[in-house]
Design an enzyme around this catalytic site. Structure first.
Site, PDB file in Angstrom:
ATOM      1  N   SER A 312       2.479  -2.797   3.984  1.00 53.57           N
ATOM      2  CA  SER A 312       3.682  -2.935   3.362  1.00 53.57           C
ATOM      3  C   SER A 312       3.294  -3.786   2.113  1.00 53.57           C
ATOM      4  CB  SER A 312       4.710  -3.360   4.117  1.00 53.57           C
ATOM      5  OG  SER A 312       5.013  -2.842   5.228  1.00 53.57           O
ATOM      6  N   ALA A 313       4.030  -3.365   0.784  1.00 45.77           N
ATOM      7  CA  ALA A 313       3.738  -4.175  -0.350  1.00 45.77           C
ATOM      8  C   ALA A 313       2.392  -4.518  -0.834  1.00 45.77           C
ATOM      9  CB  ALA A 313       4.422  -5.526  -0.197  1.00 45.77           C
ATOM     10  N   LYS A 316       1.169   0.684  -2.596  1.00 47.03           N
ATOM     11  CA  LYS A 316       1.260   2.251  -2.428  1.00 47.03           C
ATOM     12  C   LYS A 316       1.878   3.129  -3.176  1.00 47.03           C
ATOM     13  CE  LYS A 316       2.436   2.949   2.075  1.00 47.03           C
ATOM     14  NZ  LYS A 316       2.698   1.674   2.427  1.00 47.03           N
ATOM     15  N   THR A 317       3.067   2.490  -3.736  1.00 43.97           N
ATOM     16  CA  THR A 317       3.825   2.985  -4.848  1.00 43.97           C
ATOM     17  C   THR A 317       3.019   3.172  -5.925  1.00 43.97           C
ATOM     18  OG1 THR A 317       5.876   2.363  -3.557  1.00 43.97           O
ATOM     19  CG2 THR A 317       6.287   3.312  -5.802  1.00 43.97           C
ATOM     20  N   ASN A 318       2.505   2.075  -6.346  1.00 44.19           N
ATOM     21  CA  ASN A 318       1.944   2.424  -7.774  1.00 44.19           C
ATOM     22  C   ASN A 318       0.630   3.154  -7.630  1.00 44.19           C
ATOM     23  OD1 ASN A 318       3.392   0.186  -8.589  1.00 44.19           O
ATOM     24  ND2 ASN A 318       1.861  -1.443  -8.265  1.00 44.19           N
ATOM     25  N   ASN A 430      10.966  -9.202  -2.061  1.00 44.74           N
ATOM     26  CA  ASN A 430      11.305  -7.861  -1.352  1.00 44.74           C
ATOM     27  C   ASN A 430      12.368  -7.348  -1.811  1.00 44.74           C
ATOM     28  OD1 ASN A 430      10.333  -6.097   0.732  1.00 44.74           O
ATOM     29  ND2 ASN A 430      12.186  -6.963   2.235  1.00 44.74           N
ATOM     30  N   SER A 431      12.917  -7.671  -2.849  1.00 52.19           N
ATOM     31  CA  SER A 431      13.883  -6.944  -3.582  1.00 52.19           C
ATOM     32  C   SER A 431      13.230  -5.381  -3.741  1.00 52.19           C
ATOM     33  CB  SER A 431      14.265  -7.465  -4.731  1.00 52.19           C
ATOM     34  OG  SER A 431      13.278  -7.614  -5.699  1.00 52.19           O
ATOM     35  N   ARG A 432      14.280  -4.469  -3.769  1.00 56.35           N
ATOM     36  CA  ARG A 432      13.875  -2.984  -3.746  1.00 56.35           C
ATOM     37  C   ARG A 432      14.669  -2.382  -4.504  1.00 56.35           C
ATOM     38  NH1 ARG A 432       9.990  -1.547   0.447  1.00 56.35           N
ATOM     39  NH2 ARG A 432       9.455  -3.377   1.446  1.00 56.35           N
ATOM     40  N   PHE A 556      -4.487  -0.742 -10.759  1.00 58.51           N
ATOM     41  CA  PHE A 556      -3.589  -0.008 -11.344  1.00 58.51           C
ATOM     42  C   PHE A 556      -4.278   1.233 -11.805  1.00 58.51           C
ATOM     43  CE2 PHE A 556      -1.762  -4.168 -11.734  1.00 58.51           C
ATOM     44  CZ  PHE A 556      -0.661  -4.205 -10.623  1.00 58.51           C
ATOM     45  N   GLY A 557      -4.048   1.588 -13.314  1.00 59.90           N
ATOM     46  CA  GLY A 557      -4.611   2.884 -13.693  1.00 59.90           C
ATOM     47  C   GLY A 557      -6.015   2.952 -13.719  1.00 59.90           C
TER      48      GLY A 557
HETATM   49  C1  OXD Z   1       7.587  -1.415   4.280  1.00 59.42           C
HETATM   50  C2  OXD Z   1       8.508  -0.594   3.615  1.00 59.42           C
HETATM   51  O1  OXD Z   1       6.470  -1.065   4.662  1.00 59.42           O
HETATM   52  O2  OXD Z   1       9.448  -0.762   3.181  1.00 59.42           O
HETATM   53  O3  OXD Z   1       8.185  -2.477   4.721  1.00 59.42           O
HETATM   54  O4  OXD Z   1       7.873   0.489   3.181  1.00 59.42           O
HETATM   55 MN    MN Z   2       6.017   1.135   4.239  1.00 55.45          MN
END
Ligand code: OXD
Ligand code: MN
Length: 651
Positions: A312-313, A316-318, A430-432, A556-557
């Site tokens: 987590s964090a 992955k999203t990047n 951990n703000s989202r 990143f890129g």
């Molecule tokens: C995590 C998520 O892995 O929110 O905690 O994706």
């Molecule tokens: Mn996750």
């Protein structure tokens, strides 16, 4: 709707109800209580398929909401809920954007609570491995069915008094796809409803496919019956002292109490898609993994798909939304967090993203690090625990260069005006942002293909400041499975751990296993069957630091340069060489054209210090042997022995 005047305190409810001790419906964790004529006759239930109606009825008799609302998932419905949440102070509208809102949680309800999360099975060893004597098990928490039943009776009885019970029908995966699965979540949090609307395919269309289908029963309550007996803020009711998150794979149930936030309460995500999902995947012969999925097209127009597991964090999203810096490359996003994968009849591993949105970590996201995410979240997004600017925008650490500081800022703790020098962090770490996947400008054209996309490579990655090279390839499938098992990473803010220690996080699944990790490893090993086109397995690490404490790689890129090397390996190019830990890029095979000015210390990025790896293998062996005891598969033990030998023989 049930009548509002039936709202009563939980104590009164408790005394007025008769529990039929010991009676369990279909092995369910929701006790059967005396029937309530009002609930049984309610119009809300009449519109539901009988199996769903019975689940809602039993839960309503237990939880005693003042009303039941079956969500149709329409925009109009959502608008109404959001307006109501703005009225009660649970949400604030962010006027700078179209249909964006901000929620601030109770400071005691900000992350997943791993220590209060349980897998409930008949036998303990079905859920967690038996560690060696004297070793504390770290691979999940087990609870007996009896204990959970007791907790449910105790905590859920009357827990929704004075609140509405929302019935959320949802599909994980495209509605009607053979790989998708259906859930019904009951919750007393309108914030959860609004988030589930983004994160899943939710509403009436799901009910249409439900009649003959089995579904996962999800019961969630913030645990604050009205009138209040707790000291919580009505803008974020929660009950941290009594929080529990339990998944029961046998009866396909999820029970969550006391927290309103994230993976604790959006039950389709970690609880269903990973914990229940992995247990089902084990039974049914597929894989439910904590992995992003991306499509990558090279300058010659060849496209491949990659799945990648990171704790987590860890970006992955990047990675899933990367804007590649190498000319001619294109990266498209299928998913940023979870992959359901299954070998098809041709022996190809196919993956779907069961989610419908992104629940991404906000701090660190910016136009520089993830321009695609910044575009995605510019409308229809629910932010939680970020800071707010006086002109109705959002702010978090990482947005300094694109924020107009002539407007004051309100921090996530509601301090206004917030000052950097004295105010601590503006946004919680951990703000989202919770935002629809369909808004992402780089969504892959096949992201909703019910057959899934074909996976050519699996990446295991983590935050390793020391000793771990930027990329290496496994020698074969077994070695790759061992690499997944050996994953370790710096702790992040996604759960309750606060120190920056290096934690073991096998397959990035440590908080998400729905069954015994020893069996999970056997399951992965069993994928190696004749006639299957097994993906190649790699380990990546963008986070290595030099002796000056600075990152050696810009990330990143620029990570496309690593993906490019992986792509060429998938094409069978002779650009890898043996090393004790796996196959490393041959010198000069990572494309550094155009970044000479960054003075990348490529030798340092790929250096394998013998003493570091001697300790690493010892630590991993000690961890896996200690944690798994006799459940550690022989094949993994052998792989570890072989790795140890190779490291010992290093010059
Ligand atoms: C995590 C998520 O892995 O929110 O905690 O994706
Ligand atoms: Mn996750």
């Amino acid at each position: 709707m049930l009548c509002a005047h039936r709202a009563v305190t939980s104590r009164a409810v408790a005394s007025g109800l008769v529990l039929r001790q010991g009676v369990r419906c279909l092995g369910s964790m929701i006790p059967t209580l005396q029937r309530d004529a009002d609930i049984a006759a309610s119009r809300a239930l009449a519109q539901l398929p009988p199996k769903v109606a019975s689940f809602v009825e039993r839960s309503a008799i237990l939880c005693k909401p003042k009303a039941i609302h079956v969500c149709d998932g329409s925009e109009a419905e959502m608008k109404k809920f959001k307006a109501e949440m703005c009225r009660t102070g649970m949400l604030e509208k962010l006027d700078k954007y179209h249909e964006c809102y901000l929620a601030r949680t109770d400071p005691n309800d900000v992350a997943r609570v791993e220590k209060k999360t349980f897998v409930v099975t008949e036998k303990k060893t079905d859920a967690v491995p038996e560690p060696q004597p004297g070793v504390e098990g770290m691979l999940g928490n087990w609870m007996s069915k009896e204990k959970l039943l007791e907790i449910v009776r105790d905590r859920f009885l009357g827990c929704m008094a004075g609140r509405t019970m929302y019935v959320i029908p949802f599909s994980m995966g495209p509605i009607g796809s053979p790989i998708s699965k259906i859930g019904i979540q009951l919750t007393d949090s309108p914030y959860v409803v609004a988030s589930m609307k983004i994160m899943t395919r939710m509403g009436g269309a799901v009910l249409g496919t439900l009649d003959e289908e089995d579904f996962v029963r999800c019961l969630h309550s913030v645990g604050c019956p009205l009138p209040s007996m707790h000291h919580y803020r009505e803008t974020w009711p929660c009950n941290p002292d009594q929080t529990i998150i339990a998944q029961v794979p046998d009866s396909k149930e999820i029970i969550s109490f006391g927290s309103g936030y994230g993976g604790n309460s959006l039950l389709g995500k970690k609880c269903f898609a990973l914990r229940i999902g992995s247990a089902l995947a084990y039974q049914e012969g597929w894989l439910a993994e904590h992995m992003l999925i991306l499509g990558i097209t090279n300058p010659a127009g060849v496209k491949r798909y990659i799945a990648a597991a990171f704790p987590s964090a860890c970006g992955k999203t990047n990675l899933a939304m990367m804007t590649p810096s190498l000319p001619g490359y294109k990266v498209e996003c299928v998913g940023d967090d979870i992959a359901w994968m299954k070998f098809d009849d041709e022996g190809v591993l196919r993956a779907i993203n069961p989610e419908n949105g992104f629940f991404g970590v906000a701090p660190g996201t910016s136009t520089k690090t993830n321009p695609v995410a910044m575009k995605t979240i510019a409308s229809n997004t629910l932010f939680t625990n970020v800071a707010k600017t006086d002109d109705g925008g959002v702010f978090w650490e990482g947005l300094e260069e694109e924020t107009d500081f002539s407007y004051d800022i309100t921090s996530w703790r509601n301090v206004h005006p917030w000052r950097k020098e004295t105010g601590g962090l503006a946004a919680h770490p951990n703000s989202r942002f919770c935002t629809p996947a369909s808004q992402c400008p780089t969504m892959d054209p096949s992201w909703e293909d019910p057959r899934g996309v074909p996976i050519s490579a699996i990446l295991f990655g983590s935050r390793r400041p020391e000793g771990v090279p930027m990329v290496y390839e496994s020698l074969d499938w077994k070695h790759g499975v061992m690499i997944g098992a050996a994953m370790r990473s710096e702790a992040t803010a996604a759960a309750e751990y606060s120190k920056k220690e290096i934690m073991h996080d096998p397959f990035a699944m440590r908080p998400f296993f729905g069954y015994n990790f020893g069996l999970y490893l056997k399951h992965w090993l069993s994928m190696d069957e004749p006639n299957r086109k097994l993906p190649k397995i790699f380990h990546v690490n963008w986070f290595r630091k030099g002796s000056d404490g600075k990152f050696l790689w810009p990330g990143f890129g620029q990570n496309i340069r690593v993906l490019d090397w992986i792509f060429r390996r998938l094409d069978g190019k002779d650009i890898a060489m043996n090393s004790p830990i796996g196959l490393l890029p041959k010198p000069g095979t990572i494309d550094l054209v155009g970044i000479a000015h960054l003075n990348i210390k490529i030798d340092e990025l790929f250096h394998i210090p013998k003493d570091f790896w001697q300790k690493e293998v010892r630590d991993v062996k000690c961890y896996l042997e200690g944690q798994l005891g006799n459940d550690l598969p022989e094949e993994i033990r052998n792989e570890l022995e072989k790795l140890q030998q190779r490291v010992e023989n290093m010059q």
